[in-house]
Design a protein around this motif. Structure first.
Motif, PDB file in Angstrom:
ATOM      1  N   ALA A  69       0.841  -1.173   0.092  1.00  0.00           N
ATOM      2  CA  ALA A  69      -0.009  -0.118   0.082  1.00  0.00           C
ATOM      3  C   ALA A  69       0.777   1.409  -0.007  1.00  0.00           C
ATOM      4  CB  ALA A  69      -0.909   0.007   1.038  1.00  0.00           C
ATOM      5  N   GLU A  70       2.160   1.177   0.647  1.00  0.00           N
ATOM      6  CA  GLU A  70       3.154   2.310   0.673  1.00  0.00           C
ATOM      7  C   GLU A  70       3.456   2.756  -0.792  1.00  0.00           C
ATOM      8  OE1 GLU A  70       5.572   1.902   3.811  1.00  0.00           O
ATOM      9  OE2 GLU A  70       4.136   1.868   5.456  1.00  0.00           O
ATOM     10  N   PHE A  71       3.650   1.818  -1.587  1.00  0.00           N
ATOM     11  CA  PHE A  71       4.340   1.906  -3.042  1.00  0.00           C
ATOM     12  C   PHE A  71       3.295   2.361  -4.069  1.00  0.00           C
ATOM     13  CE2 PHE A  71       5.562   0.021  -7.173  1.00  0.00           C
ATOM     14  CZ  PHE A  71       6.307   1.298  -7.388  1.00  0.00           C
TER      15      PHE A  71
ATOM     16  N   SER B  50      11.760  -5.054  -6.122  1.00  0.00           N
ATOM     17  CA  SER B  50      12.473  -5.338  -4.827  1.00  0.00           C
ATOM     18  C   SER B  50      11.347  -5.971  -4.010  1.00  0.00           C
ATOM     19  CB  SER B  50      12.938  -4.334  -4.046  1.00  0.00           C
ATOM     20  OG  SER B  50      11.849  -3.278  -3.862  1.00  0.00           O
ATOM     21  N   ALA B  51      11.817  -6.050  -2.593  1.00  0.00           N
ATOM     22  CA  ALA B  51      10.900  -6.881  -1.599  1.00  0.00           C
ATOM     23  C   ALA B  51       9.476  -6.017  -1.539  1.00  0.00           C
ATOM     24  CB  ALA B  51      11.539  -7.267  -0.255  1.00  0.00           C
ATOM     25  N   ASP B  52       9.811  -4.629  -1.589  1.00  0.00           N
ATOM     26  CA  ASP B  52       8.298  -3.633  -1.194  1.00  0.00           C
ATOM     27  C   ASP B  52       8.017  -3.176  -2.555  1.00  0.00           C
ATOM     28  OD1 ASP B  52      10.514  -2.270  -1.588  1.00  0.00           O
ATOM     29  OD2 ASP B  52       9.986  -1.065   0.218  1.00  0.00           O
ATOM     30  N   ARG B  53       8.667  -3.631  -3.652  1.00  0.00           N
ATOM     31  CA  ARG B  53       7.842  -3.104  -5.148  1.00  0.00           C
ATOM     32  C   ARG B  53       7.955  -4.436  -5.732  1.00  0.00           C
ATOM     33  NH1 ARG B  53      10.643   2.658  -6.558  1.00  0.00           N
ATOM     34  NH2 ARG B  53      10.253   3.739  -4.549  1.00  0.00           N
TER      35      ARG B  53
END
Length: 208
Positions: free
Chosen positions: A18-20, A87-90
């Motif tokens: 959600a942050e990306f 990446s891990a969060d993207r």
């Protein structure tokens, strides 16, 4: 006609990411469907956004009119986003939803009159050819969706759309036109050298 789009309502399905939010590079707005004169509505779509900035699997989840869903999908297919590094969060692919709001903009009186006059005084042979082509391309759509008839509907509805007459009366006139279309088509087919205006109902003569 133009429409306004709630383009900011990109909602992502996966809460982990959600942050990306990918940056939009191009988000062209949909074209307002020509057959939906003076109709407001919305469409909700889903799509996948890839890390290279492209989109895929664009689908209409709901729409107040099928044509709004089709227009929304056609526009969103052209959307592009700024590429990102996976990446891990993207993630490589994001699933998202978007709501589009369609609001027609009434044409100016000069534009309506010019287009309407050109349409009215076209020969019946040209109108018959337009009807035949429309039937081949869109066999299930009603006659009122044909360009010449849609333009006529805008013209007879224009006083109501601009606030100069009662809106219910405008709708009644539009209904009267739609009921007369089969007979207008038959008359024009039988008299190709006549003009479209010859076969409009008498009550429409004040618009000529």
């Amino acid at each position: 006609m133009r429409c306004f789009v709630l383009a900011a309502a990109l909602l992502f399905s996966t809460s982990v990411f959600a942050e990306f939010t990918p940056d939009a590079v191009a988000m062209p707005k949909p074209l307002y469907p020509s057959g939906l004169i003076s109709t407001q509505g919305h469409a909700r779509i889903s799509l996948k956004i890839h890390s290279d900035g492209t989109v895929s699997d664009v689908k209409a989840l709901s729409a107040t009119q099928p044509a709004f869903g089709e227009a929304a999908v056609a526009a969103a297919t052209l959307w592009r986003f700024k590429p990102w590094t996976v990446s891990a969060d993207r993630p490589a692919v994001l699933e998202a939803h978007n709501d589009m709001i369609f609001t027609p903009e009434p044409p100016s009186p000069k534009t309506v009159q010019l287009t309407f006059t050109q349409t009215l005084f076209q020969p019946c042979s040209a109108l018959t050819a337009e009807v035949s082509q429309f039937r081949r391309d869109y066999p299930a759509r009603p006659l009122i969706d044909i360009k010449s008839f849609a333009i006529t509907r805008v013209a007879v509805m224009f006083p109501a759309l601009s606030g100069k007459s009662d809106y219910k009366q405008g709708l009644a006139k539009a209904d009267e036109l739609e009921k007369a279309l089969p007979d207008i088509v038959r008359q024009c087919q039988a008299h190709p050298k006549a003009v479209y205006a010859d076969y409009l109902p008498r009550t429409f003569k004040r618009y000529l």
